[in-house]
Design an enzyme around this catalytic site. Sequence first.
Site, PDB file in Angstrom:
ATOM      1  N   LYS A 114     -28.328 -56.807  13.210  1.00  0.00           N
ATOM      2  CA  LYS A 114     -27.621 -58.728  13.437  1.00  0.00           C
ATOM      3  C   LYS A 114     -25.966 -58.865  13.172  1.00  0.00           C
ATOM      4  O   LYS A 114     -25.503 -58.875  13.992  1.00  0.00           O
ATOM      5  CB  LYS A 114     -27.692 -58.997  11.989  1.00  0.00           C
ATOM      6  CG  LYS A 114     -30.153 -59.333  11.868  1.00  0.00           C
ATOM      7  CD  LYS A 114     -30.350 -59.602  11.228  1.00  0.00           C
ATOM      8  CE  LYS A 114     -31.973 -60.141  11.984  1.00  0.00           C
ATOM      9  NZ  LYS A 114     -33.341 -60.260  10.865  1.00  0.00           N
ATOM     10  N   ASP A 146     -32.830 -69.237  11.800  1.00  0.00           N
ATOM     11  CA  ASP A 146     -33.921 -68.544  11.606  1.00  0.00           C
ATOM     12  C   ASP A 146     -35.145 -69.690  12.242  1.00  0.00           C
ATOM     13  O   ASP A 146     -36.244 -69.500  12.642  1.00  0.00           O
ATOM     14  CB  ASP A 146     -34.539 -67.930  10.287  1.00  0.00           C
ATOM     15  CG  ASP A 146     -34.102 -66.749  10.502  1.00  0.00           C
ATOM     16  OD1 ASP A 146     -33.857 -65.704  11.844  1.00  0.00           O
ATOM     17  OD2 ASP A 146     -34.291 -65.926  10.327  1.00  0.00           O
ATOM     18  N   GLN A 164     -32.621 -62.858   3.935  1.00  0.00           N
ATOM     19  CA  GLN A 164     -33.503 -61.535   4.948  1.00  0.00           C
ATOM     20  C   GLN A 164     -34.449 -61.638   4.391  1.00  0.00           C
ATOM     21  O   GLN A 164     -34.433 -61.618   2.860  1.00  0.00           O
ATOM     22  CB  GLN A 164     -32.855 -60.454   5.334  1.00  0.00           C
ATOM     23  CG  GLN A 164     -33.536 -59.192   5.714  1.00  0.00           C
ATOM     24  CD  GLN A 164     -33.671 -59.181   7.325  1.00  0.00           C
ATOM     25  OE1 GLN A 164     -33.050 -59.894   8.699  1.00  0.00           O
ATOM     26  NE2 GLN A 164     -35.438 -59.218   8.224  1.00  0.00           N
TER      27      GLN A 164
END
Length: 283
Positions: free
Chosen positions: A53, A120, A97
Amino acid sequence: MTAKILDGNLLAQKLRADFKTRAEALAARGTRPGLAVILVGEDAASQVYVRNKVNACAQAAFHSEKIVYPPDVEPRRVLARIAELNADPQIHGILVQLPLPGHFDSEAVLKAIAPEKDVDGFHAENVGALMQGNPRFIPCTPYGIMKFFADAGIELKGKEAVVLGRSNIVGKPMAMLLMQASATVTICHSQTRDLLFHTRRADILVAALGRARFVTAEMVKPGAVVIDVGINRLPDGKLCGDVDFGPVSEIASAITPVPGGVGPMTITMLLANTLEAAEREVS
Ligand code: NDP
């Protein structure tokens, strides 16, 4: 029939080139899109995802910050950092994460992210907005899958779509997006009684179970579009999807490979969400 391969690397490359141009245009006006990625612990897969990422950000001319904590960090320290990032004008997207270590309340952590930086799309406010058909951020994996359909000109209206898996990050938002695109959607899960009945009538079949090569050719309707979300590691260390790629690609009309299908698109749509957040801020 031999299926058209929906190449995630190729589509990701195309989209990322456009994102880079847009990021540079924004930067010229004083705002560089910025993503903060928080990693707690030493999980090997999570470390790879975070590294990918951060690298993707650099390639697209985004600003990024990687914040790493040891596995036994006190949750309040992470929450305090999230509060700082919420107020940081250089940061447009914040990602934690998952999975977090057991002593964390993951819900509370996701809730601590400002909804307008929740790239997200996991915050309840953003889940609700998606449900209402007015999304602020679309969760990256299903967002990437919708891009495959658009890029390949795959019509969804009126189609029978079957989603295998009902997780909050893939199955549920995928079903919602397919329904909003006017497909008729069935969601299957581990308690579904006759899976074959459902999968065999799917024009669009999305497999997000986490079961290696679970979807066999006999489960697939000839000519179906098959999207393989699964990432499974085989005993020999190789990766494979939830779909038995070889035989299924003989009867499907289009299929995503693993690796090189949904995976690269997921990271790409994280960039998309971060860029959109930055663009919204300056508009
Ligand atoms: P979860 O484990 O959260 O969900 C799996 C779902 O599959 C559950 O709803 C479960 O049902 C269902 N399921 C499991 N076994 C069966 C079965 N035998 N029959 C029918 N349904 C079943 O997984 P995720 O949604 O997070 O991820 C799914 C897969 O996608 C994983 O391999 C993951 O690594 C991968 N993934 C890939 C991404 C990418 O970028 N390519 C991004 C995110 C995930 P129930 O709810 O009843 O337990």
